[in-house]
Design an enzyme around this catalytic site. Structure first.
Site, short mmCIF file in Angstrom:
data_model
loop_
_atom_site.label_atom_id
_atom_site.label_comp_id
_atom_site.label_asym_id
_atom_site.label_seq_id
_atom_site.Cartn_x
_atom_site.Cartn_y
_atom_site.Cartn_z
N THR A 1 1.24 -0.99 -0.06
CA THR A 1 0.24 0.31 0.39
C THR A 1 1.08 1.56 0.04
OG1 THR A 1 -1.63 -1.68 1.42
CG2 THR A 1 -1.87 1.12 1.22
N VAL A 30 -11.46 -6.78 -0.48
CA VAL A 30 -10.84 -5.03 -0.83
C VAL A 30 -11.18 -5.10 1.31
CG1 VAL A 30 -12.42 -2.99 -0.54
CG2 VAL A 30 -13.06 -4.19 -1.87
N ASP A 32 -8.92 -1.52 3.37
CA ASP A 32 -9.29 -0.90 4.17
C ASP A 32 -8.68 0.59 3.71
OD1 ASP A 32 -6.12 -1.13 4.87
OD2 ASP A 32 -6.80 0.86 6.12
N THR A 52 -1.41 1.91 6.50
CA THR A 52 -1.31 0.63 5.46
C THR A 52 -1.51 -0.10 6.96
OG1 THR A 52 1.03 -0.27 4.91
CG2 THR A 52 1.04 1.63 6.08
N GLY A 53 -1.73 -1.81 6.78
CA GLY A 53 -1.38 -2.72 7.51
C GLY A 53 -2.32 -3.70 6.89
#
Lengths: 136, 177
Positions: A1, A30, A32, A52-53
């Site tokens: 991301t 999908v 976040d 991001t994660g």
């Protein structure tokens, strides 16, 4: 991301996030990144955030909007709000990752509970910073 | 008098190990990050708005094979790329988001176009691509996104029945997003 947050000369805040998702994903999963309030959020006179994660954890905890709400309602400083979420509830459920944030004064904060996060910034004085590891 | 402006970017977080990263790879990552953040900063410096600045910065990151977005995207179980993106502009809380697109070179610009040119805020899959082509985005073949690194990564995951969060054959393969 990947993602970005910015404050412009008119005092407007913006956030953007883009991703290829997770390897070997099925079923049209999908994460976040596309979900406003989870992976992306921007609110003038407050804060802009990109995360991001582990997307599922970030959605469950509506991470980006939670940071914004802490700053709006609890008057928390940007670093306190970000770290409270990333190192608090999110980490407690195994939600690994990080975020970038900028407030309406142009203060930038990076927060992560992982070993690293590719990141860079140019602050109010024009100073360029590029970092990778959490302990930098 | 110039009012304050600033920008920050990220290229993903996770298990990034210095011990497994070569100096060349490290330099490539640093260079790509610096290029992207400077591009966004130039927009702000020239009086552009924050929305355009973040879109420009992310577009640069999407065009780099080092990050999991755009041309560096990971592969799905069916060996395709499937990308998601969103933008939010604090002024009037404008929003644009897309998910599950496969043939758009820069998903972040499509998300921006949803924000600017659609009555809606979130478009997915074929419908999002249909809107993209109406907005002048060009059809991008899957070949553009395909890299040997991501293919090998996928095969490794498939063999072990895992998803991206649990395998590592590159220094940053446990990096998320």
């Amino acid at each position: 991301t990947v993602g970005s947050v910015a404050l412009d000369q008119s005092g407007n805040l913006a956030a953007a996030t883009s991703t290829g998702g997770v390897t070997n994903k099925k079923y049209g999963r999908v994460g976040d990144s596309a979900v406003i309030g989870a992976g992306t959020f921007a609110e003038n006179n407050n804060v802009a955030i990109s995360t991001t994660g582990m997307g599922e954890a970030f959605i469950r905890h509506t991470v980006a909007s939670d940071v914004a709400a802490r700053m709006r309602y609890l008057n928390e400083e940007i670093n306190v709000a970000c770290d409270s979420v990333i190192h608090g509830e999110l980490k407690n459920i195994g939600g690994e990752g990080g975020l970038i944030a900028i407030n309406d004064k142009g203060e930038i904060h990076f927060s992560m509970n992982s070993l690293g996060m590719y990141r860079a910034s140019i602050d109010l004085d024009g100073n360029v910073s590029v970092k990778i590891y959490a302990d930098e | 008098m110039t009012k304050p402006f600033a920008i920050a970017i990220h290229g993903g977080a996770g298990t990034i190990l210095s011990s497994q990263m070569t100096e060349t790879h490290h330099q490539q990552i640093v260079s790509a990050l610096e290029t992207a953040v400077c591009a966004g900063y130039q927009v702000l410096k020239q009086g552009g708005d924050a929305l355009e600045a973040v879109v420009v910065a992310v577009t640069h990151l999407e065009n780099s094979p080092h990050f999991n977005a755009g041309c560096g995207s990971v592969l799905t179980h069916k060996e395709m790329v499937e990308m998601d993106a969103s933008v939010m502009f604090g002024d009037q809380k404008q929003v644009g988001a897309i998910a599950g697109v496969r043939h758009i070179k820069n998903p972040i610009t499509l998300a921006r176009d949803v924000l600017k040119h659609s009555q809606h805020v979130f478009l997915v899959g074929d419908g999002a691509e249909e809107f993209a082509f109406e907005q002048g985005h060009t059809y991008t073949e899957q070949d553009y996104f395909f890299t040997d690194r991501r293919y090998e990564q996928l095969q490794s995951m498939k063999e072990k029945g895992l998803f991206a969060l649990s395998e590592s054959s590159y220094p940053d393969d446990k990096k998320f997003g």
